[in-house]
Design an enzyme around this catalytic site. Structure first.
Site, PDB file in Angstrom:
ATOM      1  N   LYS A  20       0.848  -1.205   0.000  1.00  0.00           N
ATOM      2  CA  LYS A  20       0.000   0.000   0.000  1.00  0.00           C
ATOM      3  C   LYS A  20       0.880   1.251   0.000  1.00  0.00           C
ATOM      4  O   LYS A  20       2.088   1.165   0.290  1.00  0.00           O
ATOM      5  CB  LYS A  20      -0.894  -0.027   1.236  1.00  0.00           C
ATOM      6  CG  LYS A  20      -0.112  -0.101   2.549  1.00  0.00           C
ATOM      7  CD  LYS A  20      -0.987  -0.555   3.704  1.00  0.00           C
ATOM      8  CE  LYS A  20      -0.200  -0.518   5.003  1.00  0.00           C
ATOM      9  NZ  LYS A  20      -0.851  -1.258   6.075  1.00  0.00           N
ATOM     10  N   ARG A  36     -10.164  -0.367  15.417  1.00  0.00           N
ATOM     11  CA  ARG A  36     -10.072   0.481  14.233  1.00  0.00           C
ATOM     12  C   ARG A  36     -10.958  -0.212  13.204  1.00  0.00           C
ATOM     13  O   ARG A  36     -12.172  -0.081  13.267  1.00  0.00           O
ATOM     14  CB  ARG A  36      -8.599   0.621  13.798  1.00  0.00           C
ATOM     15  CG  ARG A  36      -8.373   1.718  12.787  1.00  0.00           C
ATOM     16  CD  ARG A  36      -6.916   1.817  12.364  1.00  0.00           C
ATOM     17  NE  ARG A  36      -6.392   0.555  11.841  1.00  0.00           N
ATOM     18  CZ  ARG A  36      -5.183   0.403  11.307  1.00  0.00           C
ATOM     19  NH1 ARG A  36      -4.367   1.437  11.231  1.00  0.00           N
ATOM     20  NH2 ARG A  36      -4.784  -0.759  10.850  1.00  0.00           N
ATOM     21  N   TYR A  94      17.089  29.473   9.451  1.00  0.00           N
ATOM     22  CA  TYR A  94      15.884  30.184   9.885  1.00  0.00           C
ATOM     23  C   TYR A  94      15.789  30.183  11.408  1.00  0.00           C
ATOM     24  O   TYR A  94      16.053  29.177  12.064  1.00  0.00           O
ATOM     25  CB  TYR A  94      14.634  29.492   9.349  1.00  0.00           C
ATOM     26  CG  TYR A  94      14.350  29.785   7.897  1.00  0.00           C
ATOM     27  CD1 TYR A  94      14.094  31.083   7.470  1.00  0.00           C
ATOM     28  CD2 TYR A  94      14.315  28.755   6.969  1.00  0.00           C
ATOM     29  CE1 TYR A  94      13.821  31.348   6.130  1.00  0.00           C
ATOM     30  CE2 TYR A  94      14.034  29.002   5.638  1.00  0.00           C
ATOM     31  CZ  TYR A  94      13.792  30.311   5.220  1.00  0.00           C
ATOM     32  OH  TYR A  94      13.515  30.562   3.915  1.00  0.00           O
ATOM     33  N   MET A 121      12.979  24.290   3.417  1.00  0.00           N
ATOM     34  CA  MET A 121      12.237  23.552   2.385  1.00  0.00           C
ATOM     35  C   MET A 121      13.162  22.806   1.428  1.00  0.00           C
ATOM     36  O   MET A 121      12.895  21.672   1.037  1.00  0.00           O
ATOM     37  CB  MET A 121      11.328  24.512   1.606  1.00  0.00           C
ATOM     38  CG  MET A 121      10.354  23.776   0.688  1.00  0.00           C
ATOM     39  SD  MET A 121       9.327  24.888  -0.282  1.00  0.00           S
ATOM     40  CE  MET A 121       8.303  25.641   0.973  1.00  0.00           C
TER      41      MET A 121
HETATM   42  C1  LIG Z   1      -0.020  -2.121   6.731  1.00  0.00           C
HETATM   43  C2  LIG Z   1      -0.559  -3.347   7.318  1.00  0.00           C
HETATM   44  C3  LIG Z   1       0.284  -4.396   7.722  1.00  0.00           C
HETATM   45  C4  LIG Z   1       1.779  -4.295   7.703  1.00  0.00           C
HETATM   46  O1  LIG Z   1       2.268  -3.681   8.857  1.00  0.00           O
HETATM   47  P1  LIG Z   1       3.840  -3.481   9.075  1.00  0.00           P
HETATM   48  O2  LIG Z   1       3.947  -2.960  10.452  1.00  0.00           O
HETATM   49  O3  LIG Z   1       4.296  -2.513   8.050  1.00  0.00           O
HETATM   50  O4  LIG Z   1       4.458  -4.821   8.883  1.00  0.00           O
HETATM   51  C5  LIG Z   1      -0.303  -5.576   8.133  1.00  0.00           C
HETATM   52  N1  LIG Z   1      -1.655  -5.707   8.192  1.00  0.00           N
HETATM   53  C6  LIG Z   1      -2.484  -4.704   7.848  1.00  0.00           C
HETATM   54  C7  LIG Z   1      -3.956  -4.905   7.929  1.00  0.00           C
HETATM   55  C8  LIG Z   1      -1.974  -3.497   7.418  1.00  0.00           C
HETATM   56  O5  LIG Z   1      -2.816  -2.508   7.071  1.00  0.00           O
END
Ligand SMILES: *Cc1c(COP(=O)(O)O)cnc(C)c1O
Length: 349
Positions: free
Chosen positions: A33, A125, A245, A293
């Site tokens: 993802k 969640r 800055y 930046m």
């Molecule tokens: C992103 C995700 C993972 C992977 O988690 P990591 O900590 O990057 O290994 C596993 N399961 C779900 C449902 C996720 O959304």
């Protein structure tokens, strides 16, 4: 003068084989993802080719990924309308059901569809509650077009090995499910720490990219992304003179500083503190003053360096994304997913 992110193909292969070694009984669902955690889909071919499943969060990501591979794709967010259901099944996605409204939507599938039911074991969640889960199983059993491929859940505190919540969630998962279904719970932290939670499919994310979920360097992993940028200017400043800055850093002695062509506009964290290490010519030098930046400043009084030399911000054996994250009050995940389009991405062996 551009910042560059080099993506190592051999490091990707190494990290995926480590997952295979640790979980030899489990299928591997690689989490790609967010454009492969910021590493770019086009540059992670070893993961795309050598995983059993590939998982993305959104339909838009599944569409892009389908152009590159025939591998099964797991759609983590699931679908929210007939149109999305149709797109997802057209793409051949396995579809997560995590919200009760998605149960009836899945029931309307017109073609055979693989479903992964996500249950909430305490993170609160995504995931069906226990009664919703049992209901979904009852419904889905009545529909011959629906195949329940797997039941999954997610740990809230997997990166804190001794957190009692891990045991509580695992118990809950074991109570709600048995081995009459395929099961999946493990993210990277779980793969690296808890053999009892590997089940039929593991879901590695961050470890594939060579970053430890525990926030400290793990030498069994190989960093995949090396972020670098050139020195664009060098100057000597005198005692009492300040840098950057807000003039937040002042020289206590004559200091040679290098200005490096990367800043928060590229995704280098603005909150990186004074002293955050930057690797130049194989030596670590401290960041001084605020990150701007397009530029950062580094104290190079103790090393030899010239304009045009390359500074490594993270991803070699001297400086990890985990370390920079710790100096910046964040996690490696956020750093690698946060590079901007100004950074040039290349692939290395
Ligand atoms: C992103 C995700 C993972 C992977 O988690 P990591 O900590 O990057 O290994 C596993 N399961 C779900 C449902 C996720 O959304």
């Amino acid at each position: 003068m551009q910042a560059t992110a080099e993506i190592s193909q051999s490091a990707l292969s190494h990290n995926l084989s480590l997952v295979r070694d640790l979980c030899d009984e489990s299928g591997v669902v690689s989490m790609i993802k967010a454009d492969a955690y910021g590493h770019q889909l086009a540059l992670i071919t070893p993961i795309i080719n050598d995983s059993d499943f590939l998982a993305v969060s959104e339909l838009s990501e599944a569409k892009k990924l389908r152009e590159k591979t025939k591998k099964p794709i797991l759609l983590l967010s699931g679908v929210y309308s007939q149109e999305e259901l149709q797109s997802a099944t057209n793409l051949g996605c396995h579809i997560v059901v995590h919200e009760k409204q998605q149960i009836s939507l899945m029931m309307s599938a017109k073609v055979s569809t693989n479903v992964w039911i996500k249950i909430d074991t305490g993170m609160h969640r995504l995931g069906l509650l226990a009664n919703e889960y049992h209901q979904s199983i009852e419904f889905f059993k009545t529909n011959p077009l629906i195949n329940i491929e797997c039941v999954m859940s997610h740990f809230a505190c997997a990166d804190e090995i001794d957190n009692p919540m891990n045991k509580t969630q695992l118990n809950e998962f074991n109570q709600l499910t048995d081995n009459s279904v395929k099961r999946s719970m493990a993210n990277s932290a779980t793969i690296l720490s808890n053999k009892e939670a590997l089940f039929d499919f593991v879901r590695p994310g961050i470890m594939l990219y060579g970053i430890s979920p525990f926030g400290q360097d793990d030498k069994t992993l190989k960093p995949v992304m090396q972020l670098s940028a050139p020195i664009v200017s060098i100057k000597t400043i005198q005692t009492g003179e300040s840098v950057g800055y807000g003039a937040t850093w002042t020289a206590e002695k004559e200091t040679i500083i290098a200005i490096i062509g990367i800043g928060y506009g590229d995704g280098y964290p603005r909150h990186a503190k004074n002293g955050t290490p930057v690797c130049i010519n194989n030596e670590l030098c401290p960041l001084i003053g605020r990150v701007s930046m397009d530029l950062i400043c580094v104290d190079i009084s103790n090393i030899k360096a010239d304009v045009g030399d390359i500074a490594i911000l993270w991803g070699n054996d001297k400086i990890s994304a985990e370390t920079v994250a710790a100096y910046s009050n964040t996690i490696g995940y956020e750093l690698v997913t946060g590079l901007s389009s100004r950074v040039r991405f290349t692939q290395t062996a």
